[in-house]
Motif scaffolding. Sequence first.
Motif, PDB file in Angstrom:
ATOM      1  N   UNK A 322      -8.961  -6.763  -8.472  1.00  0.00           N
ATOM      2  CA  UNK A 322      -8.070  -7.470  -7.530  1.00  0.00           C
ATOM      3  C   UNK A 322      -7.717  -6.684  -6.527  1.00  0.00           C
ATOM      4  N   UNK A 325      -9.599  -6.649  -3.142  1.00  0.00           N
ATOM      5  CA  UNK A 325      -9.620  -7.921  -2.254  1.00  0.00           C
ATOM      6  C   UNK A 325     -10.868  -8.410  -1.804  1.00  0.00           C
ATOM      7  N   UNK A 332     -13.988  -0.934   6.970  1.00  0.00           N
ATOM      8  CA  UNK A 332     -12.768  -1.411   7.339  1.00  0.00           C
ATOM      9  C   UNK A 332     -12.794  -2.835   8.147  1.00  0.00           C
ATOM     10  N   UNK A 334     -10.506  -4.256   9.764  1.00  0.00           N
ATOM     11  CA  UNK A 334     -10.070  -4.235  11.107  1.00  0.00           C
ATOM     12  C   UNK A 334     -11.038  -3.654  12.094  1.00  0.00           C
TER      13      UNK A 334
END
Lengths: 715, 715
Positions: A322, A325, A332, A334
């Motif tokens: 989990x 995600x 990354x 972002x």
Amino acid sequence: MLVPIFTLKLNHKINPRMVTVGKFDGVHPCLAAATQAGKVFIHNPHTRGQRQAAHRLSQSTQDSDISLLNINQAVSCLTAGRLGPNTTGDTLLVGSQTNLLAYDVHDNTDIFYREVADGANAIVLGKLGDIQSPLAIIGGNCALQGFNYEGNDQFWTVTGDNVRSLVLCDFTGDGKNELLVGSEDFDIRVFREDELVSEMAENETVTSLCHMHGSRFGYALANGTVGVYDRTARYWRIKSKNHAMSIHAFDLNADGVVELITGWSNGKIDARSDRTGEVIFKDNFSSSVAGVVEGDYRMDGQVQLICTSVEGEVRGYLPASKEMKGNLMDTSVEQDLIRELSQRKQNLLLELRNYEENAKAAPGASEGDMQMGVIPANTQLQTALSVRAATESQRAHIELSISTPNETIIRAVLIFAEGIFEGESHVVHPSAQNLSGCVRVPIIPPKDIPVDLHIKAFVGGKSSTQFHVFEITRQLPRFSMYDLNVDPLSPKPTGRVTFTINDRPQRVVMWLNQNFLLPEGINSPDVTFTSLRGGGLLIINMQSNGQISLRTDDIDLAGDLIQSLASFLAIEDLQAEADFPTYFEELRGTLTEVDEFHSVHQKLTAAMADHSNHIRNMLVQAEDARLLGDFKTMKKRYIELYDLNRDLINEYKIRSNNHNALLACLKSVNQAIQRAGRLRVGKPKNQVISACRDAIKNNNINALFKIMRAGAPSS
Amino acid sequence: MDLNLNHVDYLQVGVTSQKTMKLLPAIGRKATQKVAVADHDGVVTCFGMKKGEAVPVFKSLPGQKISRLELGGALGTPQEKIFVCSGSEVRGFTKKGKQFLSFEANLTESINAMHVSGADLFVCASYIYNHYCDCKDQDYYLSGDKINDIVCLPVETVGRTVPILACQDRVLRVLQGSELLYDVEVPGPPSVLELHNKDGGKDGEEVLYGTADGKLGLIKIERSAPVTRWEIDNKKKKGGVLCMDTFDILGDGVKDILVGRDDGTVEVYGLDSSGEHTLRFEHVLSESVTSIQGGCVGKETFDEIITTTYTGWVSGLTTEPQQMEAGPGEEVKMSRETQTKVAALRAELEQLQVKVLQGREKYQQSSQSSTAVSAVPVFSINDKFTLCQDDASYSLTLEVQTAIDNLLLQSDVPIDLLDVDKNSAVVSFSECDSEPNGNFLLATYRCQANTTRLELKVRSIEGQYGTLQAYITPRLQPKTCQVRQYQIKPLSLHQRTHTIDQDRPMNTLSLVGQFSFAEIHSWVVFCLPEVPEKTPAGENITFFFQNTFLGTQLEATYCKGEAHFKSDNISTISILKDVLTKEATKRKINLNISYEVNEDSVNHTLRMIHPKLEYQLLLAKKVQLIDALKELQVHEGNADFLIPEYRSILEESTHLLEEYKKQPAHLERLYGMITDLFIDKFKFKGQNVKTKVSLLLEILDNYDLNSLIDFFNEA
């Protein structure tokens, strides 16, 4: 970043696509894979030192976890699963070019050993349609065969070409499994038991199929394409320069939806979203991937994705936890987002600059601007397709002519199209002296398929170093290699097929105009073409009562025409009468050949048994002589033995030639049934196929031809 | 690797040249530094990072392409004045962005390298070096080959001005005033120079260099002679070095060497315990790294490596750990900074989109007009076509500022295109019609999304010469493509060296005729790679070459009206003779050709080939055995029964396979060269021995050096 939870080096080579996981004792999952020298190895790390060698099974001396299974034939496919109702564990099924073996690893016994004349290129185990017991279905040369746990042939049908991949899945959503078959004629066919439900045309040999979920399945082609279908609609596909060795569905990011896991020939493993094809995870092996499977290999209740390489490296991956995600790669989100947006911005800025600079450019460009490849803004490319008959210097072809309306020149033309060129593209690059505003490209499509031609033409001035790229897409109709110009002297075709439709002739005319390359359309359904490939005639004729007759000597062409017309007019069932005397004569010859080959085969087998007896005797005599010290006799015996051995090898060669010839004949017989089927649509088609099959089973050749001509009597 | 750096993007500017980004000195202790970067649009951007956002300090107006950026200032003060050169002009900016200097150097060529030291300015155009003091001409030097970079030893420590030029002919030229002090040979064409530890070390005499073929080293430039400190080879065949810096990123008190390469590799070399330079960190960016600096930009107290890439991305590899936002809930949380950043970018994108749409519309409208022209500005391509010494093949790298859509390669000479593992593009070979269009290779590369850089390998055959053309189409509207040409020279596998072995038996070719020095030089340029285009100064010149594949050598000495070529390889002489005769006939110059064939040279060349050939044959034999031996091993369970020779093959199998894979078609190439040698030997005697080639191939199949030499002597 997702990392493997275990890595093993097995020190045995693994044959590509021949890997499976089975619980052979009903509890412990073991990895079974085909390796060199006609062997299958079983890796069982769970029960060390409890086994003993016997029968086929022998312990590997290199590694105590591995036992080797002697098949003594080149393995061509393998799977494991529950076949019989009362077995303790999974059954191992091993197919070769001549046999299928069902083997109980736990009890170390053969369950059955069947000869399969059409070979086994692919195997799948599971329930099909309404058939009660699970079947081991093998796909060979144009044929599909299903065996139950007793080794009885419960399912048999033919398909268009050599089968390369099989999968069972509920394609129609009726709660029962259909069989998906990928074959060397680039088609994926769907069988509901022995009825052909759908056909999807691809552009290369279909090497792998895997079920994703519901009616969705993944596929891989020999040219490096992998993709996902939902029923007959393709969701996405990607193409790589490497080859997809194995595909498998597995939920690696634990989002509840499986991903398509692909193992590539360069050792790469990637997981792609089933919806978009976006890569969510990748890893690399040092050698080509052999197979991708899944199993609870650590026995801790979690199923792992298990990837193997041809050099015997095995890695297991657990689905992501989990915390990750769904972000399995070391990047990354972002950063990526910002980078992507900036990239888009940069692209837009560059495009904007192009327009600005373009607006500045004054009409009447100077010499310096010629380098930039300035062209009049109203330049538009004209393309035209036309049929060209064979001349002395050139074969018959379709000519694609591309021209500019002004003094600009076409530096090069790139055509990207699937299935009609050797690679995926064709390039025309005239030498500097031959530059002009018009380029003619000869195209010879090898098959009757509709093709989108993606044309890129580089347009500019003679001395330009930069060119404008014009991108145009033209469609090549399915039956483009047929010319309306007919030589009145050419002989009328002897083959014909007639059928009746309940539709207006105008609709047939529409179909003709859409599927043939006609210079300025026609308005009557009665036409005659010359085939540019074979040279024979094709005569299409429609009477006022809706009876259509196609006259051609090419039974494949007739089948293609009927299938195309039927799908255009949305006809579900179509019965037809056919007669192709030359083809039928050939087939009759082939059938006699099959008989001959069979009898030769039997004779050779007998001779071989004879020889092996001789060998045994001679060996005993020679050894006796050696023990007695009679070296002269021993030498003599061994020389004889050597001669006999040579004879045996020669005989083996004859046998193998005979066998190959037999296979070729059987393939053409299977194809004949398939062809006869393709002259009909829907139910009549399936009836013809099953009736033909029965006729062959009963060795009733006359009935076979009758069925091929008139179709099967509806039962 | 003990160093862990995270990649952060800061800003994107236009396309950048080599060494166009510097960090301004920090003000005060441990504050962040500002970045000054210049691009091809002529813009100098100076920015600092505040809370993860790039805050511009100043931005100059667009103009001519900027080729270098250097920092300067009065000696002994912080070097914070920014100098840039574009065209033949040098401009200076204060750190606030005020332009205080504009100096026109009045050179005919544009400046491509620059060094600033106090009031001294050193600039280099292609072949010219100029020294100015307070903008007044001081010294001048004309180099024998292209100047790639310049650096000066620090005046403060050395006490005199010592400019060092990195020249394409594998030499560092050390100057004194307008005179050459001495030159230093380096192992490859030097592409970048830097002072070691930024100040040249303790004595200020240490200079770091990087070469276009990926090597680096340190040389101490002493007053009378150079001392080589160390060299690092390029065994892994990484890209050429484009930029270097020294900075203590490891934090061990010793300055490490940062290297940026043209294949996107960023490396950190540190000193290990034994004082050797070892690779401590490696990161691969997707584009070539044009500038690299060590410093602190993103966040205080976190050191980082700042890089700029070809397409203008300024990014950092920082020691700052990436923050993990392990908040509750499923969603990946984005920091507020990034959120605002993304929102701003999106808004900007939307505006741009509107503008682009308008531009597009206008462009479309112009296509209605009959007078308007379409002139799309030239996009920039960064390309490199170099000979790799190790495998005697050419590597072609292409880089464009936006994603490449497709690439068309066309060649009018027979060449082999080799696959490069790194490429993901799908290659497709098209049918070639050598008549009448003279195409020997037509291949298309269809690139995956976001490919801005492509690397290809091409293998040429000596004696076959012509042009390779690459048509590059980026994904940019309106679509254009640009063509780049690369010459495949007659002696394409030769490389410049500095000395040759004079003891070898040599064949000589002498030309006497009415040609000028410039003419004969242009012929040599036509025949051989790595010769400067410009006619050398002086009366006569000598160049030395080495065949990278065979190791044979060539000496070329020529002046007006006379030329002498000496080589131990008779094929080299034969090719030269053919090409030069052809060229002279083209220009209607009467040549008096005489040659002297040394019989020993052929045997000598065969002996030189012998070890290579023997090694390859043995390797091929061993590789052939591997599979069979492995099978035996599996069958018998171990390899103890094998003879030691076979056992060693099994043990080394992975290594052998690797070696074999590395040199595809090596044996065929050697055979081809021996055949050429055979034909050429007898060509000089006026005999045609083409009929005997099959005999020769037979001998090669059962290779033995003596029988081969005998065959050469007897035939």
